[in-house]
Motif scaffolding. Structure first.
Motif, PDB file in Angstrom:
ATOM      1  N   SER A  96       0.857  -1.186   0.000  1.00  0.00           N
ATOM      2  CA  SER A  96       0.000   0.000   0.000  1.00  0.00           C
ATOM      3  C   SER A  96       0.895   1.238   0.000  1.00  0.00           C
ATOM      4  O   SER A  96       1.982   1.228   0.572  1.00  0.00           O
ATOM      5  N   SER A  97       0.433   2.305  -0.650  1.00  0.00           N
ATOM      6  CA  SER A  97       1.241   3.516  -0.746  1.00  0.00           C
ATOM      7  C   SER A  97       1.147   4.324   0.534  1.00  0.00           C
ATOM      8  O   SER A  97       0.077   4.465   1.115  1.00  0.00           O
ATOM      9  N   LYS A  98       2.279   4.838   0.946  1.00  0.00           N
ATOM     10  CA  LYS A  98       2.285   5.658   2.159  1.00  0.00           C
ATOM     11  C   LYS A  98       1.667   7.022   1.854  1.00  0.00           C
ATOM     12  O   LYS A  98       1.149   7.700   2.733  1.00  0.00           O
ATOM     13  N   ASN A  99       1.761   7.418   0.570  1.00  0.00           N
ATOM     14  CA  ASN A  99       1.301   8.741   0.189  1.00  0.00           C
ATOM     15  C   ASN A  99       0.371   8.575  -1.011  1.00  0.00           C
ATOM     16  O   ASN A  99       0.749   7.944  -1.998  1.00  0.00           O
ATOM     17  N   ASP A 100      -0.854   9.155  -0.934  1.00  0.00           N
ATOM     18  CA  ASP A 100      -1.784   8.861  -2.023  1.00  0.00           C
ATOM     19  C   ASP A 100      -1.420   9.561  -3.347  1.00  0.00           C
ATOM     20  O   ASP A 100      -2.079   9.359  -4.358  1.00  0.00           O
ATOM     21  N   ARG A 101      -0.369  10.361  -3.325  1.00  0.00           N
ATOM     22  CA  ARG A 101       0.127  10.893  -4.598  1.00  0.00           C
ATOM     23  C   ARG A 101       0.641   9.756  -5.469  1.00  0.00           C
ATOM     24  O   ARG A 101       0.741   9.872  -6.678  1.00  0.00           O
ATOM     25  N   PHE A 102       1.016   8.662  -4.819  1.00  0.00           N
ATOM     26  CA  PHE A 102       1.556   7.524  -5.564  1.00  0.00           C
ATOM     27  C   PHE A 102       0.533   6.399  -5.681  1.00  0.00           C
ATOM     28  O   PHE A 102       0.881   5.223  -5.599  1.00  0.00           O
ATOM     29  N   GLY A 103      -0.730   6.766  -5.847  1.00  0.00           N
ATOM     30  CA  GLY A 103      -1.762   5.752  -5.974  1.00  0.00           C
ATOM     31  C   GLY A 103      -2.099   5.163  -4.617  1.00  0.00           C
ATOM     32  O   GLY A 103      -1.602   5.618  -3.579  1.00  0.00           O
ATOM     33  N   ASP A 104      -2.953   4.156  -4.641  1.00  0.00           N
ATOM     34  CA  ASP A 104      -3.361   3.536  -3.381  1.00  0.00           C
ATOM     35  C   ASP A 104      -2.416   2.403  -3.015  1.00  0.00           C
ATOM     36  O   ASP A 104      -2.125   2.166  -1.856  1.00  0.00           O
ATOM     37  N   TYR A 105      -1.950   1.711  -4.041  1.00  0.00           N
ATOM     38  CA  TYR A 105      -0.967   0.646  -3.846  1.00  0.00           C
ATOM     39  C   TYR A 105       0.131   0.865  -4.879  1.00  0.00           C
ATOM     40  O   TYR A 105      -0.055   1.622  -5.835  1.00  0.00           O
ATOM     41  N   GLN A 106       1.244   0.215  -4.670  1.00  0.00           N
ATOM     42  CA  GLN A 106       2.348   0.354  -5.616  1.00  0.00           C
ATOM     43  C   GLN A 106       2.955  -1.003  -5.919  1.00  0.00           C
ATOM     44  O   GLN A 106       3.052  -1.848  -5.026  1.00  0.00           O
ATOM     45  N   CYS A 107       3.380  -1.144  -7.173  1.00  0.00           N
ATOM     46  CA  CYS A 107       4.185  -2.320  -7.492  1.00  0.00           C
ATOM     47  C   CYS A 107       5.539  -1.778  -7.921  1.00  0.00           C
ATOM     48  O   CYS A 107       5.656  -1.099  -8.936  1.00  0.00           O
ATOM     49  N   ASN A 108       6.536  -2.024  -7.113  1.00  0.00           N
ATOM     50  CA  ASN A 108       7.861  -1.459  -7.392  1.00  0.00           C
ATOM     51  C   ASN A 108       8.863  -2.531  -7.783  1.00  0.00           C
ATOM     52  O   ASN A 108      10.024  -2.471  -7.424  1.00  0.00           O
ATOM     53  N   SER A 109       8.374  -3.500  -8.532  1.00  0.00           N
ATOM     54  CA  SER A 109       9.257  -4.628  -8.847  1.00  0.00           C
ATOM     55  C   SER A 109      10.139  -4.401 -10.066  1.00  0.00           C
ATOM     56  O   SER A 109      11.056  -5.183 -10.308  1.00  0.00           O
ATOM     57  N   ALA A 110       9.844  -3.328 -10.841  1.00  0.00           N
ATOM     58  CA  ALA A 110      10.556  -3.148 -12.113  1.00  0.00           C
ATOM     59  C   ALA A 110      12.077  -3.102 -11.941  1.00  0.00           C
ATOM     60  O   ALA A 110      12.814  -3.682 -12.734  1.00  0.00           O
ATOM     61  N   MET A 111      12.540  -2.410 -10.897  1.00  0.00           N
ATOM     62  CA  MET A 111      14.001  -2.298 -10.711  1.00  0.00           C
ATOM     63  C   MET A 111      14.623  -3.673 -10.431  1.00  0.00           C
ATOM     64  O   MET A 111      15.650  -4.029 -10.997  1.00  0.00           O
ATOM     65  N   ALA A 112      13.940  -4.437  -9.567  1.00  0.00           N
ATOM     66  CA  ALA A 112      14.468  -5.759  -9.239  1.00  0.00           C
ATOM     67  C   ALA A 112      14.461  -6.654 -10.473  1.00  0.00           C
ATOM     68  O   ALA A 112      15.411  -7.410 -10.716  1.00  0.00           O
ATOM     69  N   ILE A 113      13.393  -6.531 -11.275  1.00  0.00           N
ATOM     70  CA  ILE A 113      13.310  -7.356 -12.488  1.00  0.00           C
ATOM     71  C   ILE A 113      14.428  -6.964 -13.460  1.00  0.00           C
ATOM     72  O   ILE A 113      15.055  -7.831 -14.078  1.00  0.00           O
ATOM     73  N   ALA A 114      14.693  -5.649 -13.570  1.00  0.00           N
ATOM     74  CA  ALA A 114      15.766  -5.192 -14.460  1.00  0.00           C
ATOM     75  C   ALA A 114      17.077  -5.868 -14.082  1.00  0.00           C
ATOM     76  O   ALA A 114      17.847  -6.313 -14.937  1.00  0.00           O
ATOM     77  N   GLN A 115      17.302  -5.973 -12.789  1.00  0.00           N
ATOM     78  CA  GLN A 115      18.531  -6.630 -12.323  1.00  0.00           C
ATOM     79  C   GLN A 115      18.526  -8.114 -12.660  1.00  0.00           C
ATOM     80  O   GLN A 115      19.536  -8.661 -13.102  1.00  0.00           O
ATOM     81  N   GLN A 116      17.365  -8.730 -12.447  1.00  0.00           N
ATOM     82  CA  GLN A 116      17.271 -10.168 -12.752  1.00  0.00           C
ATOM     83  C   GLN A 116      17.514 -10.410 -14.235  1.00  0.00           C
ATOM     84  O   GLN A 116      18.165 -11.382 -14.614  1.00  0.00           O
ATOM     85  N   LEU A 117      16.996  -9.479 -15.080  1.00  0.00           N
ATOM     86  CA  LEU A 117      17.191  -9.637 -16.524  1.00  0.00           C
ATOM     87  C   LEU A 117      18.656  -9.429 -16.896  1.00  0.00           C
ATOM     88  O   LEU A 117      19.209 -10.147 -17.719  1.00  0.00           O
ATOM     89  N   ARG A 118      19.257  -8.431 -16.256  1.00  0.00           N
ATOM     90  CA  ARG A 118      20.664  -8.149 -16.546  1.00  0.00           C
ATOM     91  C   ARG A 118      21.513  -9.380 -16.226  1.00  0.00           C
ATOM     92  O   ARG A 118      22.444  -9.715 -16.946  1.00  0.00           O
ATOM     93  N   ALA A 119      21.124 -10.061 -15.143  1.00  0.00           N
ATOM     94  CA  ALA A 119      21.888 -11.238 -14.732  1.00  0.00           C
ATOM     95  C   ALA A 119      21.877 -12.326 -15.803  1.00  0.00           C
ATOM     96  O   ALA A 119      22.785 -13.143 -15.878  1.00  0.00           O
ATOM     97  N   ILE A 120      20.810 -12.346 -16.625  1.00  0.00           N
ATOM     98  CA  ILE A 120      20.814 -13.361 -17.695  1.00  0.00           C
ATOM     99  C   ILE A 120      21.146 -12.715 -19.048  1.00  0.00           C
ATOM    100  O   ILE A 120      20.794 -13.229 -20.115  1.00  0.00           O
ATOM    101  N   GLY A 121      21.783 -11.537 -18.954  1.00  0.00           N
ATOM    102  CA  GLY A 121      22.328 -10.925 -20.167  1.00  0.00           C
ATOM    103  C   GLY A 121      21.370 -10.066 -20.981  1.00  0.00           C
ATOM    104  O   GLY A 121      21.596  -9.811 -22.145  1.00  0.00           O
ATOM    105  N   LYS A 122      20.264  -9.616 -20.336  1.00  0.00           N
ATOM    106  CA  LYS A 122      19.338  -8.765 -21.090  1.00  0.00           C
ATOM    107  C   LYS A 122      19.297  -7.377 -20.479  1.00  0.00           C
ATOM    108  O   LYS A 122      19.090  -7.248 -19.273  1.00  0.00           O
ATOM    109  N   LYS A 123      19.477  -6.395 -21.321  1.00  0.00           N
ATOM    110  CA  LYS A 123      19.458  -5.035 -20.780  1.00  0.00           C
ATOM    111  C   LYS A 123      18.137  -4.360 -21.130  1.00  0.00           C
ATOM    112  O   LYS A 123      17.822  -4.149 -22.284  1.00  0.00           O
ATOM    113  N   THR A 124      17.361  -4.072 -20.105  1.00  0.00           N
ATOM    114  CA  THR A 124      16.094  -3.370 -20.309  1.00  0.00           C
ATOM    115  C   THR A 124      15.967  -2.365 -19.179  1.00  0.00           C
ATOM    116  O   THR A 124      16.381  -2.646 -18.060  1.00  0.00           O
TER     117      THR A 124
END
Ligand code: ARG
Length: 667
Positions: free
Chosen positions: A110-138
């Motif tokens: 859930s978002s601490k501040n409603d400027r950022f919606g009611d809930y947040q999914c902040n997985s993109a950064m972690a996924i970027a790292q996981q992709l980089r680990a298998i040689g994909k840059k996104t």
């Protein structure tokens, strides 16, 4: 969902047609060996990927449909855990977007501040790292866009947007939350869905006979009781065990002293009122008088041999002690605590040691039988050189009993953190003996820190003695009455109401002060702080609760009218503060879910505090009842808001119950 599927099917078909056309063209052109152009190669790979993604989406849909069908059949008794639902939705989208990742990270909060919606999914950064680990840059932003593109439809999500480097802000649908609130009123405050009912044995309180129950035992009692209530609320079966220190060498000197002081003890019950003083007297004699000491030892042997007269003396001492403990439990509202002390496991210790021995776990060292576990360097002492058993032996027999006789599938030990090494050793011992599989069974030490005085030193009386719990509770009662009188509540409340308020505040504040801190930490015991009516205290919450409860009463709306209205009046969440309050209420199940995994009760206190302040914000600007300025007569009642107040009260009451607080309607 079907939109996405159609989209992918279309693109795939289109591309297939394109490839076929290109192939034909190439064939026609070259009229010989076919060498695919890079463009065709690219399209082919792309097409393969799309087909894979499509298959994945279809499987996820089938899975989701199966789950929803199952869920709707047993959802009646549970409340929706919104963040978990959202997590499922995002997991589907993330898996569809990056099928190449076996374990993509998925986290929704859930978002601490409603400027950022009611809930947040902040997985993109972690996924970027996981992709980089298998040689994909996104970039995380691209990832977020991909995830959003693949989101299956959901009845919770209104819209999502991407912010910053790749945060996905989730806005939830107000009508959905509105239904959650109506459900609270119509069906009650229910737990979130859990992994199924379990049989839980909880070891709590566990004071020692003849010694005064001290603040450490108070913590174990308060924390254990609250965890028990939480687990019962979640639908588990509870066996609450009081692992009393009711056996051991101290009984030799106690019985010897009893024989001297009350020679007729076998026919007349000895009038001992202060067992602690009695303990001290016998200890002095034990330390100073060699003759007495010798006799004490022979009495221990007789006790272990179950000599009837000695057992009678032992039972008497235990009974006196236990009566005093019961009074404390009664005052604290602790029920169904089964007394099953160390003595209970006496006979089982023999067979426990035998089993361990025959399985090759026991070593002989200087006449002692010990067992090394993989938990540390200190071995368990199973049999002393004089043949006697120890605290280790009784706990090994005890864990075995809980697993095989109690048939527990979850065991909790609410004991101070000072006994961590001992507990880890016992758990490791049981595991090594093959008594349980930690992958299948939760066996946990619910640790807690030391109670400190305001001087930050171990909590003691001014003369340096351990504080008697009964005295502590009495002082709480006195201070609570002073507080109520200071607020002149004695002038408005009836005698009965005043007493109920006094109790509610006194015991409530002692429990809450203990529970509102992370239990692992030490905590400073301060009546002044816990009786403060501002901040995160029981007094503040209890007052707020009575105020909320009085809103409907003053508007002259009774419980029947509320129930009727709840069934027909939709909850209006147009005002920002109505929306904020409703969202906070709808988070209750996810808070409970989290506490169930970590068993940290302060999270519930923090939530209730947040709920109360959110309620105050709402109540300050949203009129529930409008009155005529001149006559003071009620001219308009906003039923939807009254219902919001009632839902808030219901959630608070449930939270209070779990914490062991007893709110009153007037105080
Ligand atoms: N009686 C012990 C004490 O006061 C606590 C017992 C905890 N339970 C256990 N199974 N060891 O320290």
């Amino acid at each position: 969902m079907s939109d996405v599927v159609t989209k992918y099917t279309d693109i795939a078909a289109q591309q297939e047609a394109e490839i076929a056309k290109l192939k034909e063209e190439i064939l026609a052109l070259q009229n010989g060996e076919v060498e695919l152009s890079p463009e065709v190669e690219k399209l082919k790979v792309e097409n393969q990927k799309l087909k894979y993604r499509l298959g994945h989406l279809l499987r996820s849909i089938a899975e989701e449909e199966k789950n929803t069908a199952k869920a709707s059949s047993d959802d009646a008794n549970v409340m929706t855990n919104i963040s978990q639902k959202l997590e499922t939705v995002f997991a589907t989208a993330i898996k569809a977007s990056f099928p190449e990742l076996p374990n993509p990270s998925v986290a929704v909060e859930s978002s601490k501040n409603d400027r950022f919606g009611d809930y947040q999914c902040n997985s993109a950064m972690a996924i970027a790292q996981q992709l980089r680990a298998i040689g994909k840059k996104t970039s995380p932003n691209e990832i977020a866009r991909e995830v959003v593109k693949n989101l299956p439809p959901s009845d919770i999500i209104e819209k999502v947007d991407i912010a910053g480097p790749g945060f996905i802000n989730i806005h939830i649908r107000r009508p959905f939350v509105s239904t959650v609130i109506s459900d609270i009123l119509n069906k009650g405050v229910r737990p979130p869905k859990t992994g199924g009912k379990r049989r839980v044995v909880i070891d709590m309180s566990s004071p020692n006979i003849a010694k005064e129950m001290h603040v450490g035992h108070l913590r174990s009692t308060i924390i254990g009781e609250s965890i028990s209530r939480l687990l019962v609320f979640a639908g588990h079966e509870l066996v609450k065990v009081n692992h009393l220190g009711d056996w051991g060498t101290q009984f030799g000197m106690l019985i010897a002293h009893l024989q001297d002081r009350f020679p007729n003890y076998l026919t007349e019950s000895p009038p001992i009122s202060d067992l602690q003083a009695f303990y001290k007297e016998s200890k002095v004699r034990f330390d100073e008088d060699a003759e007495f000491k010798k006799r004490a030892y022979t009495l221990v042997v007789k006790l272990q041999a179950k000599d009837p007269d000695i057992i009678k003396a032992w039972t008497m001492i235990c009974d006196i002690s236990f009566k005093a403990f019961e009074e404390i439990y009664e005052r604290l509202g602790v029920k169904n605590l089964i007394p099953r002390g160390e003595s209970f496991y006496q006979d089982m210790m023999v067979s426990t040691v035998e089993t361990l021995e025959s399985n090759g776990f026991v070593k002989l060292e200087e006449g002692r039988k010990i067992m090394f576990t993989d938990a540390g360097k200190v071995p368990l002492t199973l049999v002393k050189s004089d043949g006697g058993f120890t605290y280790d032996t009784s706990d090994m027999a005890c864990i075995r009993y809980r697993i095989f006789e109690d048939k527990a599938d979850w065991i909790l030990y609410v004991i101070d953190a000072g006994q961590s090494i001992h507990m880890e050793n016992i758990f490791a011992g049981g595991r090594m003996a093959g008594w349980y599989d930690p992958a299948k069974m939760r066996i946990e030490h619910i640790k807690f820190g030391v109670v400190l005085g305001e001087d930050k030193k171990k909590f003691k009386t001014r003369s340096g003695d351990t504080v008697r719990l009964a005295d502590l509770l009495n002082e709480g009662m006195k201070r609570s009455l002073d507080k109520l009188k200071e607020k002149e509540r004695d002038k408005v409340l009836t005698e009965e109401e005043l007493l109920a308020a006094q109790r509610s505040v006194a015991y409530g504040c002692i429990k809450y002060a203990d529970l509102c801190h992370n239990r692992i930490c030490d905590y400073v015991f301060s009546f002044d702080k816990m009786l403060d009516d501002k901040g995160n205290t029981a007094v503040y919450l209890l007052y707020a609760f009575t105020r909320i409860k009085s809103i409907a009463r003053l508007a002259k709306i009774d419980q029947a009218a509320i129930l009727k209205a709840a069934a027909t009046t939709p909850i209006n969440l147009t005002h920002a503060k109505e929306w904020k309050l409703a969202k906070c209420l709808s988070r209750f199940p996810e808070i409970i879910s989290r506490i169930l995994s970590e068993l940290l009760m302060h999270m519930l206190c923090e939530y209730l505090y947040e709920l109360t302040t959110t309620f105050t914000e709402f109540y300050d600007v949203c009129y529930c009842v409008e009155k005529d300025r001149q006559t003071g007569e009620i001219v308009k009642v906003n039923m939807s808001r009254i219902l919001l107040c009632e839902a808030a009260a219901a959630v608070m009451a449930k939270g209070f119950h779990i914490l062991g607080l007893e709110p009153v309607n007037r105080m």
